[in-house]
Design a protein around this motif. Structure first.
Motif, PDB file in Angstrom:
ATOM      1  N   UNK A  97       0.826  -1.219   0.000  1.00  0.00           N
ATOM      2  CA  UNK A  97       0.000   0.000   0.000  1.00  0.00           C
ATOM      3  C   UNK A  97       0.863   1.274   0.000  1.00  0.00           C
ATOM      4  N   UNK A  98       1.871   1.306  -0.905  1.00  0.00           N
ATOM      5  CA  UNK A  98       2.652   2.551  -1.014  1.00  0.00           C
ATOM      6  C   UNK A  98       1.819   3.634  -1.691  1.00  0.00           C
ATOM      7  N   UNK A  99       0.839   3.249  -2.454  1.00  0.00           N
ATOM      8  CA  UNK A  99      -0.216   4.123  -2.960  1.00  0.00           C
ATOM      9  C   UNK A  99      -1.500   3.332  -2.806  1.00  0.00           C
ATOM     10  N   UNK A 100      -2.612   3.889  -3.243  1.00  0.00           N
ATOM     11  CA  UNK A 100      -3.862   3.127  -3.054  1.00  0.00           C
ATOM     12  C   UNK A 100      -3.839   1.881  -3.946  1.00  0.00           C
ATOM     13  N   UNK A 101      -3.890   0.710  -3.322  1.00  0.00           N
ATOM     14  CA  UNK A 101      -3.827  -0.593  -4.003  1.00  0.00           C
ATOM     15  C   UNK A 101      -2.528  -0.793  -4.770  1.00  0.00           C
ATOM     16  N   UNK A 102      -1.505  -0.098  -4.370  1.00  0.00           N
ATOM     17  CA  UNK A 102      -0.194  -0.259  -5.011  1.00  0.00           C
ATOM     18  C   UNK A 102       0.787  -0.810  -3.980  1.00  0.00           C
ATOM     19  N   UNK A 103       1.514  -1.850  -4.387  1.00  0.00           N
ATOM     20  CA  UNK A 103       2.549  -2.438  -3.517  1.00  0.00           C
ATOM     21  C   UNK A 103       3.909  -2.281  -4.189  1.00  0.00           C
ATOM     22  N   UNK A 104       4.957  -2.224  -3.391  1.00  0.00           N
ATOM     23  CA  UNK A 104       6.308  -2.113  -3.932  1.00  0.00           C
ATOM     24  C   UNK A 104       7.182  -3.162  -3.274  1.00  0.00           C
ATOM     25  N   UNK A 105       8.022  -3.787  -4.080  1.00  0.00           N
ATOM     26  CA  UNK A 105       8.972  -4.731  -3.482  1.00  0.00           C
ATOM     27  C   UNK A 105      10.272  -4.745  -4.262  1.00  0.00           C
ATOM     28  N   UNK A 106      11.295  -5.305  -3.649  1.00  0.00           N
ATOM     29  CA  UNK A 106      12.593  -5.339  -4.313  1.00  0.00           C
ATOM     30  C   UNK A 106      13.141  -6.759  -4.300  1.00  0.00           C
ATOM     31  N   UNK A 107      13.918  -7.048  -5.344  1.00  0.00           N
ATOM     32  CA  UNK A 107      14.525  -8.368  -5.502  1.00  0.00           C
ATOM     33  C   UNK A 107      16.031  -8.202  -5.612  1.00  0.00           C
ATOM     34  N   UNK A 108      16.760  -9.229  -5.213  1.00  0.00           N
ATOM     35  CA  UNK A 108      18.214  -9.248  -5.415  1.00  0.00           C
ATOM     36  C   UNK A 108      18.514 -10.362  -6.398  1.00  0.00           C
ATOM     37  N   UNK A 109      18.934 -10.000  -7.598  1.00  0.00           N
ATOM     38  CA  UNK A 109      19.145 -11.012  -8.637  1.00  0.00           C
ATOM     39  C   UNK A 109      20.622 -11.132  -8.990  1.00  0.00           C
ATOM     40  N   UNK A 110      21.041 -12.323  -9.416  1.00  0.00           N
ATOM     41  CA  UNK A 110      22.469 -12.512  -9.730  1.00  0.00           C
ATOM     42  C   UNK A 110      22.886 -11.705 -10.956  1.00  0.00           C
ATOM     43  N   UNK A 111      24.212 -11.522 -11.080  1.00  0.00           N
ATOM     44  CA  UNK A 111      24.734 -10.687 -12.158  1.00  0.00           C
ATOM     45  C   UNK A 111      24.972 -11.479 -13.438  1.00  0.00           C
ATOM     46  N   UNK A 112      25.503 -12.703 -13.290  1.00  0.00           N
ATOM     47  CA  UNK A 112      25.901 -13.492 -14.465  1.00  0.00           C
ATOM     48  C   UNK A 112      27.255 -14.113 -14.201  1.00  0.00           C
ATOM     49  N   UNK A 113      28.177 -13.966 -15.151  1.00  0.00           N
ATOM     50  CA  UNK A 113      29.525 -14.527 -14.962  1.00  0.00           C
ATOM     51  C   UNK A 113      30.348 -13.526 -14.159  1.00  0.00           C
ATOM     52  N   UNK A 114      30.882 -13.970 -13.043  1.00  0.00           N
ATOM     53  CA  UNK A 114      31.748 -13.098 -12.248  1.00  0.00           C
ATOM     54  C   UNK A 114      33.123 -13.756 -12.119  1.00  0.00           C
ATOM     55  N   UNK A 115      34.128 -12.909 -11.954  1.00  0.00           N
ATOM     56  CA  UNK A 115      35.510 -13.372 -11.987  1.00  0.00           C
ATOM     57  C   UNK A 115      36.190 -13.054 -10.666  1.00  0.00           C
ATOM     58  N   UNK A 116      37.052 -13.963 -10.199  1.00  0.00           N
ATOM     59  CA  UNK A 116      37.907 -13.692  -9.036  1.00  0.00           C
ATOM     60  C   UNK A 116      39.357 -13.798  -9.468  1.00  0.00           C
ATOM     61  N   UNK A 117      40.142 -12.811  -9.127  1.00  0.00           N
ATOM     62  CA  UNK A 117      41.583 -12.829  -9.435  1.00  0.00           C
ATOM     63  C   UNK A 117      42.295 -12.685  -8.095  1.00  0.00           C
ATOM     64  N   UNK A 118      43.101 -13.675  -7.737  1.00  0.00           N
ATOM     65  CA  UNK A 118      43.543 -13.747  -6.334  1.00  0.00           C
ATOM     66  C   UNK A 118      45.066 -13.829  -6.197  1.00  0.00           C
ATOM     67  N   UNK A 119      45.585 -13.467  -5.015  1.00  0.00           N
ATOM     68  CA  UNK A 119      47.031 -13.403  -4.785  1.00  0.00           C
ATOM     69  C   UNK A 119      47.587 -14.724  -4.255  1.00  0.00           C
TER      70      UNK A 119
END
Ligand code: NAD
Length: 495
Positions: free
Chosen positions: A125-147
């Motif tokens: 109910x952020x407005x009348x009959x309106x809802x808001x939500x958020x999602x956390x979605x993955x990025x895709x291919x990620x790289x790690x470069x390590x010492x």
């Protein structure tokens, strides 16, 4: 001669055309050769990860977590195998290598909670009959470069959280000690990880440069020296990638006049010489405040001379060798430079002898007193068993030293005063701060990262910072109207 290859799309690959040497630092013997990936092999690793991404991202977080739980069980059961692998190629003593693996495993344990960690937010109910939500979605291919200095733990700062969030991963470990990553890749497969989700690409600048510009790479996590961190950050960002790049350090430990000097000296010895000083959180500068200098230096010298040095595979040692012959020369040169610059070399580790390790890269503990801030041994990261004592008259001067230094990774204060400790934690410009704790490495459920030229990018690693780095947010606003929707020409506001 064994050739260490890559792990791409669920299997070990053929040897590359180019290869580099992998030494046993305790003996100086050539132990194996490691394949150095070409641009084409780098493409293969990225494309395996890219192909595996849609199905992995669609896999429910709980199922992803269950694979990590199984991996953790395998890791615990075979910890000695990985520990020996780390010690053999890195040189650090067995007990220390085990400690690094346990600290890495803690990130796996954190990532096992991913169903909870990924939850978004919902506002009704952020407005009348309106809802808001958020999602956390993955990025895709990620790289790690390590010492080289944490061949198991630093990659584990990255991939458990990245995979748990639904990304697929290409790890480019240090070419100096690549074997730990390959063991981990095989154990992840055994735990049920689908092929292509986690790939290990061994290589050098050629592979890294190709990863930095590859259109299918979404994000890069880097840990290593500051010049390379800056390069990775600048180039990766210019190609539109999300980048976090952790760099070098020069960590100061302040000993206040009211501190327990014996406790501070014990803490300093472990923090300066553990892992032969090859830790980004090692203490390389002791700041002696007021009159504590003489007493502190005397205690440090006595303890440093007693350290047990040898092949890390033996039990009960304090310190192993440095990583390479080139690095040994570099650190020895710093010691000579410190003498030239006029610092007082109280303990000289250059004449250390280790039976059976005559060709190993050993350097005993070195302790400098009366080090000046204009000296190179004070300003630059040495990354070896060299502790510099700087004497200052008061707290203000100690704080100024730290805040004016180029690096801001870790620091610590030893004091019995809560007020001084509180002032220090508030005023110091450093990312990780210890109070009577010499190496304040945050737990997996907090986040690890420095300030200033110790970190390029805005996210620290692991903890919720890791979840944020490896996901993008999506904000959704929805309504299900029963009547018509009228055109609106003004900025929508709450009615
Ligand atoms: P490094 O910067 O030489 O190498 C790190 C990685 O970068 C390796 O995978 C290497 O293959 C790659 N690399 C090296 N040169 C490159 C180039 N010119 N172009 C592209 N890629 C390149 O670091 P190192 O000697 O392996 O590790 C020691 C350093 O890492 C120290 O400075 C230490 O402080 C730092 N470190 C920092 C942290 C931290 O959390 N801030 C943690 C561990 C180590």
């Amino acid at each position: 001669m064994d050739v260490i290859t890559h792990f791409i799309d669920g299997k070990l690959s053929e040897a590359s055309d180019r290869s580099g040497p992998v030494y046993n630092p305790a003996t100086g013997a050539l132990a194996a050769r490691v394949s150095l990936a070409s641009a084409e092999e780098t493409d293969c690793a990225v494309s395996a990860a890219h192909k595996a991404f849609p199905a992995w991202a669609e896999t429910p977080a709980l199922q992803r977590a269950r694979i990590l739980f199984r991996f953790k069980a395998i890791l615990e059961a075979r910890m000695d195998e990985l520990t020996e692998c780390v010690t053999r190629e890195h040189g650090k003593v067995f007990e220390d290598a085990r400690g690094e693996i346990i600290r890495g495993m803690e990130v796996v344990e954190f990532a096992c909670g991913i169903p909870h960690l990924l939850k978004g937010e919902y506002s009704e109910q952020v407005g009348r009959s309106v809802d808001a939500y958020s999602l956390n979605q993955p990025l895709g291919v990620v790289v790690g470069i390590t010492p080289f200095n944490f061949p198991a733990m630093v990659p584990m700062w990255m991939w458990p959280v990245a995979l748990a969030c639904g990304n697929t991963f290409v790890l480019k470990p240090s070419e100096k000690n690549p074997s730990a990553s390959l063991l981990i890749a095989q154990w992840l497969k055994e735990a049920g990880l689908p092929d292509g989700v986690f790939n290990v690409l061994n290589g050098d600048k050629e592979a890294v440069d190709h990863l930095l510009t590859h259109p299918e790479v979404e994000a890069i996590s880097f840990v290593g020296s500051t010049p390379i961190a800056e390069y990775i950050y600048t180039k990766g960002c210019s190609y539109g990638k999300r980048v976090q790049a952790l760099g070098g350090a020069k960590n100061h430990l302040v000993v206040m006049p009211d501190a327990d000097i014996e406790a501070a000296a014990n803490a300093l010895i472990g923090a300066a010489y553990g892992s032969a000083g090859e830790r980004c959180m090692a203490i390389s500068v002791a700041v002696a405040v007021g009159a504590v200098g003489d007493d502190l230096v005397a205690r440090l010298a006595e303890k440093a001379r007693e350290l047990k040095i040898g092949n890390g595979l033996e039990r009960g040692l304090d310190m192993g060798p440095l990583i390479s012959e080139a690095h040994l020369h570099k650190v020895r040169n710093y010691v000579a430079e410190g003498e030239r610059e006029g610092a007082r070399l109280v303990v000289d580790g250059r004449d250390v002898t280790v039976p059976g390790g005559e060709d190993g890269y050993f350097l005993g503990p070195c302790l400098f007193d009366k080090v000046g801030t204009e000296m190179r041994i004070y300003q630059e990261e040495i990354f070896g068993p060299v502790l510099c004592v700087v004497r200052v008259p008061d707290y203000e001067r100690a704080l100024r030293l730290i805040n004016e230094h180029e690096f801001g990774n870790g620091t610590a204060i030893f004091t019995r005063s809560g007020a001084v400790a509180r002032k220090f934690t508030h005023e110091v410009k450093v990312g990780m701060v210890g109070v009577n704790v010499p190496i304040p490495v945050p737990m997996a459920f907090h986040a690890f990262g420095g300030w200033k030229r110790s970190l390029f990018g805005s996210n620290h690693v692991h903890g919720m910072e890791g979840v944020r780095f490896y996901t993008r947010r999506k904000a959704i606003t929805q309504r299900w109207p029963e009547g018509d929707i009228a055109s609106e020409f003004v900025m929508p506001t709450m009615k």
